[in-house]
Scaffold this motif. Structure first.
Motif, short mmCIF file in Angstrom:
data_model
loop_
_atom_site.label_atom_id
_atom_site.label_comp_id
_atom_site.label_asym_id
_atom_site.label_seq_id
_atom_site.Cartn_x
_atom_site.Cartn_y
_atom_site.Cartn_z
N ALA A 41 0.83 -1.21 0.00
CA ALA A 41 0.00 0.00 0.00
C ALA A 41 0.86 1.26 0.00
CB ALA A 41 -0.94 -0.01 1.21
N LYS A 42 1.96 1.27 0.76
CA LYS A 42 2.76 2.48 0.85
C LYS A 42 3.50 2.79 -0.45
CE LYS A 42 6.59 0.15 3.29
NZ LYS A 42 7.39 0.16 4.56
N VAL A 43 3.82 1.78 -1.22
CA VAL A 43 4.43 2.00 -2.53
C VAL A 43 3.36 2.49 -3.51
CG1 VAL A 43 5.68 0.97 -4.47
CG2 VAL A 43 6.24 0.29 -2.12
N LEU A 44 2.19 1.88 -3.44
CA LEU A 44 1.08 2.30 -4.30
C LEU A 44 0.72 3.76 -4.05
CD1 LEU A 44 -1.23 1.80 -6.29
CD2 LEU A 44 -2.55 0.83 -4.41
N GLN A 45 0.69 4.16 -2.77
CA GLN A 45 0.33 5.54 -2.43
C GLN A 45 1.23 6.53 -3.16
OE1 GLN A 45 -2.09 6.94 0.33
NE2 GLN A 45 -1.74 8.36 -1.36
N ARG A 46 2.52 6.23 -3.23
CA ARG A 46 3.47 7.15 -3.87
C ARG A 46 3.50 7.00 -5.38
NH1 ARG A 46 8.48 8.31 0.23
NH2 ARG A 46 7.34 7.96 2.18
N THR A 47 2.84 5.97 -5.89
CA THR A 47 2.77 5.77 -7.34
C THR A 47 1.60 6.54 -7.96
OG1 THR A 47 3.71 3.55 -7.08
CG2 THR A 47 2.63 4.01 -9.18
N MET A 48 0.63 6.86 -7.15
CA MET A 48 -0.59 7.49 -7.65
C MET A 48 -0.31 8.83 -8.32
SD MET A 48 -2.89 5.28 -6.94
CE MET A 48 -4.28 6.28 -7.45
N ILE A 49 -1.09 9.13 -9.37
CA ILE A 49 -0.99 10.42 -10.06
C ILE A 49 -1.34 11.54 -9.10
CG2 ILE A 49 -1.95 11.85 -11.91
CD1 ILE A 49 -2.44 9.27 -13.49
N ALA A 50 -2.37 11.33 -8.30
CA ALA A 50 -2.76 12.29 -7.27
C ALA A 50 -2.28 11.73 -5.94
CB ALA A 50 -4.27 12.50 -7.26
N PRO A 51 -1.03 12.02 -5.54
CA PRO A 51 -0.45 11.39 -4.36
C PRO A 51 -1.18 11.71 -3.06
CG PRO A 51 0.92 13.21 -5.13
CD PRO A 51 -0.11 12.96 -6.18
N ALA A 106 8.77 3.00 -10.06
CA ALA A 106 10.19 2.86 -9.76
C ALA A 106 10.64 3.95 -8.79
CB ALA A 106 11.01 2.94 -11.05
N LYS A 107 10.19 5.17 -9.04
CA LYS A 107 10.52 6.29 -8.16
C LYS A 107 9.95 6.06 -6.77
CE LYS A 107 10.15 11.34 -7.84
NZ LYS A 107 9.62 12.57 -8.50
N ALA A 108 8.74 5.52 -6.70
CA ALA A 108 8.10 5.24 -5.42
C ALA A 108 8.87 4.18 -4.64
CB ALA A 108 6.67 4.77 -5.65
N LEU A 109 9.31 3.13 -5.32
CA LEU A 109 10.08 2.08 -4.66
C LEU A 109 11.38 2.64 -4.07
CD1 LEU A 109 9.60 -0.84 -7.19
CD2 LEU A 109 9.22 -1.03 -4.72
N LEU A 110 12.06 3.50 -4.83
CA LEU A 110 13.32 4.07 -4.34
C LEU A 110 13.07 5.06 -3.21
CD1 LEU A 110 15.16 4.57 -7.74
CD2 LEU A 110 15.86 3.06 -5.88
N SER A 111 11.90 5.70 -3.22
CA SER A 111 11.55 6.64 -2.15
C SER A 111 11.26 5.89 -0.86
CB SER A 111 10.33 7.47 -2.57
OG SER A 111 9.93 8.32 -1.52
N VAL A 112 10.52 4.79 -0.96
CA VAL A 112 10.16 4.00 0.22
C VAL A 112 11.35 3.19 0.72
CG1 VAL A 112 8.67 2.15 1.08
CG2 VAL A 112 7.73 3.90 -0.44
N TYR A 113 12.16 2.69 -0.21
CA TYR A 113 13.30 1.84 0.14
C TYR A 113 14.60 2.39 -0.45
CZ TYR A 113 9.65 -1.53 1.34
OH TYR A 113 8.56 -2.16 1.89
N PRO A 114 15.11 3.51 0.11
CA PRO A 114 16.33 4.12 -0.45
C PRO A 114 17.57 3.22 -0.33
CG PRO A 114 15.71 5.17 1.62
CD PRO A 114 14.57 4.29 1.22
N ASP A 115 17.60 2.37 0.69
CA ASP A 115 18.68 1.40 0.81
C ASP A 115 18.24 0.16 0.03
OD1 ASP A 115 20.14 3.06 2.51
OD2 ASP A 115 19.05 2.33 4.26
#
Length: 211
Positions: A41-51, A106-115
């Motif tokens: 869910a947290k990755v999906l949230q940051r993937t949305m067009i309207a975050p 991809a951007k959302a994944l890197l934002s949620v999991y920077p390491d």
């Protein structure tokens, strides 16, 4: 998404269920489809067009409609499509917007999991590939291959190194691309050598030196 063809009648029936959703809930489902059959869910949230869109109520409705279900025992709030065919039909509705959504994923994944862990590297490869960002796809395919090598998963390592080379072959010609290809071939040769694939290792070394 799976490439297995969905029968026409099944596709139409699922399509009607998706079309009956209100636009915001439908948008959540379609964006989720770009993340795969299973998504956080947290990755999906940051993937949305309207975050700023709160997805909790949308996910609850999708669960109630039996289009997705929550995975019990997952470390993070994780959902899975109720059936692979539902995932396929939803993904098919993305159309020309798919590359853009994959780029955001991809951007959302890197934002949620920077390491970047092994799992994240594995997830980033198809996202960047589908987004058309071949250099980034190659970068994370090499990372995934390195993780696989360290875990002694040789077949996975070989698969990811070959995916990296395939991605680099599609990237724009540049000195950086040639250097990355040479480095990837050297790394691939090392794995081939350690798994007693002597001829393949020699061929990879030769290709690397030729660049």
């Amino acid at each position: 998404a799976s490439k297995l063809k969905v029968p026409k009648g099944v596709k139409e029936a699922i399509g009607q269920r998706l079309d009956a959703l209100n636009p915001e809930v439908n948008e959540v489902l379609l964006c989720a489809s770009a993340l795969g059959n299973e998504f956080q869910a947290k990755v999906l949230q940051r993937t949305m067009i309207a975050p700023n869109l709160v997805i909790g109520s949308a996910l609850a409705e999708l669960v109630s409609r039996k289009l997705i279900y929550e995975v019990t025992g997952a470390a993070n709030e994780t959902y899975r499509f109720a059936h692979s065919k539902v995932h396929q039909v939803a993904y098919g509705k993305l159309g020309k917007s798919a590359p853009e959504i994959h780029a955001r994923a991809a951007k959302a994944l890197l934002s949620v999991y920077p390491d970047v862990t092994e799992w994240v590297a594995y997830e980033l490869v198809p996202q960047f590939t589908s987004a058309g960002d071949h250099e980034q796809a190659a970068k994370y395919a090499r990372k995934a291959a390195a993780f696989a090598t360290n875990s002694h998963a040789i077949e996975e390592a070989l698969r990811f190194y070959n995916l990296a080379l395939e991605s680099l072959s599609k990237a724009k010609p540049s000195h950086g691309r040639d250097r990355a290809e040479a480095e990837t071939l050297m790394e691939l040769a090392g794995v081939q050598y350690s798994s007693n694939e002597w001829d393949a290792a020699l061929a990879s070394y030769r290709k690397s030196f030729a660049l």
